[in-house]
Design a protein around this motif. Structure first.
Motif, PDB file in Angstrom:
ATOM      1  N   VAL A  45     -10.046  -7.219   0.591  1.00  0.00           N
ATOM      2  CA  VAL A  45      -9.205  -6.069   0.967  1.00  0.00           C
ATOM      3  C   VAL A  45      -8.106  -6.530   1.918  1.00  0.00           C
ATOM      4  O   VAL A  45      -6.946  -6.115   1.791  1.00  0.00           O
ATOM      5  CB  VAL A  45     -10.062  -4.965   1.619  1.00  0.00           C
ATOM      6  CG1 VAL A  45      -9.179  -3.762   1.988  1.00  0.00           C
ATOM      7  CG2 VAL A  45     -11.176  -4.525   0.676  1.00  0.00           C
ATOM      8  N   ALA A  49      -4.178  -6.200   1.225  1.00  0.00           N
ATOM      9  CA  ALA A  49      -3.356  -5.444   2.178  1.00  0.00           C
ATOM     10  C   ALA A  49      -2.185  -6.285   2.665  1.00  0.00           C
ATOM     11  O   ALA A  49      -1.071  -5.772   2.858  1.00  0.00           O
ATOM     12  CB  ALA A  49      -4.211  -4.988   3.360  1.00  0.00           C
ATOM     13  N   ILE A 214      -6.338  -4.295   7.501  1.00  0.00           N
ATOM     14  CA  ILE A 214      -6.447  -3.666   6.186  1.00  0.00           C
ATOM     15  C   ILE A 214      -5.673  -2.349   6.100  1.00  0.00           C
ATOM     16  O   ILE A 214      -5.796  -1.631   5.110  1.00  0.00           O
ATOM     17  CB  ILE A 214      -7.920  -3.407   5.811  1.00  0.00           C
ATOM     18  CG1 ILE A 214      -8.572  -2.440   6.811  1.00  0.00           C
ATOM     19  CG2 ILE A 214      -8.692  -4.717   5.726  1.00  0.00           C
ATOM     20  CD1 ILE A 214      -9.896  -1.879   6.349  1.00  0.00           C
ATOM     21  N   SER A 262      -5.172   0.917   0.953  1.00  0.00           N
ATOM     22  CA  SER A 262      -6.349   0.047   1.010  1.00  0.00           C
ATOM     23  C   SER A 262      -7.610   0.767   0.543  1.00  0.00           C
ATOM     24  O   SER A 262      -8.528   0.128   0.007  1.00  0.00           O
ATOM     25  CB  SER A 262      -6.536  -0.499   2.427  1.00  0.00           C
ATOM     26  OG  SER A 262      -5.553  -1.488   2.695  1.00  0.00           O
TER      27      SER A 262
END
Length: 274
Positions: A45, A49, A214, A262
């Motif tokens: 993630v 991001a 994130i 995200s």
């Protein structure tokens, strides 16, 4: 630390509407950090991001590329847009490496960020230092009056002292002020917007609000559009409580949109689609 003139950032945190923006951002960030995917796949993630945040920052700098083009491309030399995207990617990668230095020497971090952004594209003696009197600034998106080199030096020092001293202000407030001041000052001859948005990222990570990076605010800034970004920034430059509060709220909404992005990545990972 009390909300007094000795802590001007905390004073801004009490402006009408700002506490609500701070609370909304905190709840949004907590939700995405609580997603079940974050327990096992947070690194994925974070990487996604970073890519999406870089794309958003580059879009605001005039290189509005499709995400898949950014993902696919390996050569960011050549045309101006490619160099802009490359600079945004390098800055995002660098941001997480500078957290400990930021709290001790923000000016050193800003110099490093400009060096990374420029990537050899500017004259060596102009890279990594605030501009001198008479030196031009290439920042087409921002048309606010350009402060003098002397004013830049003074305000940069003031901003540095605020960061070093610390504040009771929420992370969102500090990040928005750092971002807004750097846009207003345009301390370097180039890449000021990219550097300002990266500095905002550094504050959000280093403050503990977004420690895994994130929640890319750059995604939200781009999604709200260049016109809204400029309008909110112009409110900040007025120095009025209403204008500053509106800029902080705009930055807060950008973080929330980054959270939404995200969260979608987490859902895709959970489905096995990303």
């Amino acid at each position: 630390m009390s909300t007094t003139a000795s802590d001007p950032l905390a004073t801004l945190g009490a402006l009408p509407g700002v506490p609500d923006a701070v609370d909304s951002v905190r709840k949004a960030v907590d939700r995405v950090y609580g997603h079940r995917v974050m327990r096992r796949r947070s690194n994925e993630v974070t990487a996604e991001a970073a890519l999406r945040g870089s794309r958003g920052s580059a879009a605001l700098a005039g290189a509005d590329w499709n995400l898949e083009e950014v993902r696919r491309r390996t050569d960011f030399s050549g045309e101006d847009e490619a160099r802009t995207v490359g600079a945004a990617l390098r800055l995002t990668a660098e941001a997480g490496q500078l957290l400990s230095i930021w709290r001790q020497s923000p000016l050193r971090v800003l110099a490093r960020l400009h060096l990374v952004a420029a990537g050899g594209a500017a004259p060596d003696d102009a890279v990594g230092r605030p501009r001198l009197a008479g030196e031009p600034v290439d920042e087409p998106l921002i048309e606010a009056p350009l402060p003098s080199a002397d004013e830049v030096a003074g305000r940069l020092e003031g901003l540095s002292q605020l960061v070093i001293a610390g504040s009771a202000a929420p992370a969102l407030v500090t990040a928005a002020v750092v971002h807004g001041e750097l846009l207003a000052l345009r301390p370097f001859g180039s890449h000021n917007g990219l550097v300002a948005r990266t500095a905002e990222r550094v504050v959000l990570i280093g403050s503990g609000l977004d420690p895994k990076s994130i929640c890319p605010a750059e995604v939200g800034h781009a999604e709200q559009g260049r016109a809204a970004y400029v309008a909110a920034f112009e409110g900040y430059t007025t120095g009025t409580p209403e204008g500053v509060a509106a800029w902080i709220a705009h930055c807060g909404r950008s973080v929330e949109l980054g959270v939404r992005e995200s969260t979608a990545v987490c859902e895709a990972l959970q489905r096995g689609a990303a």
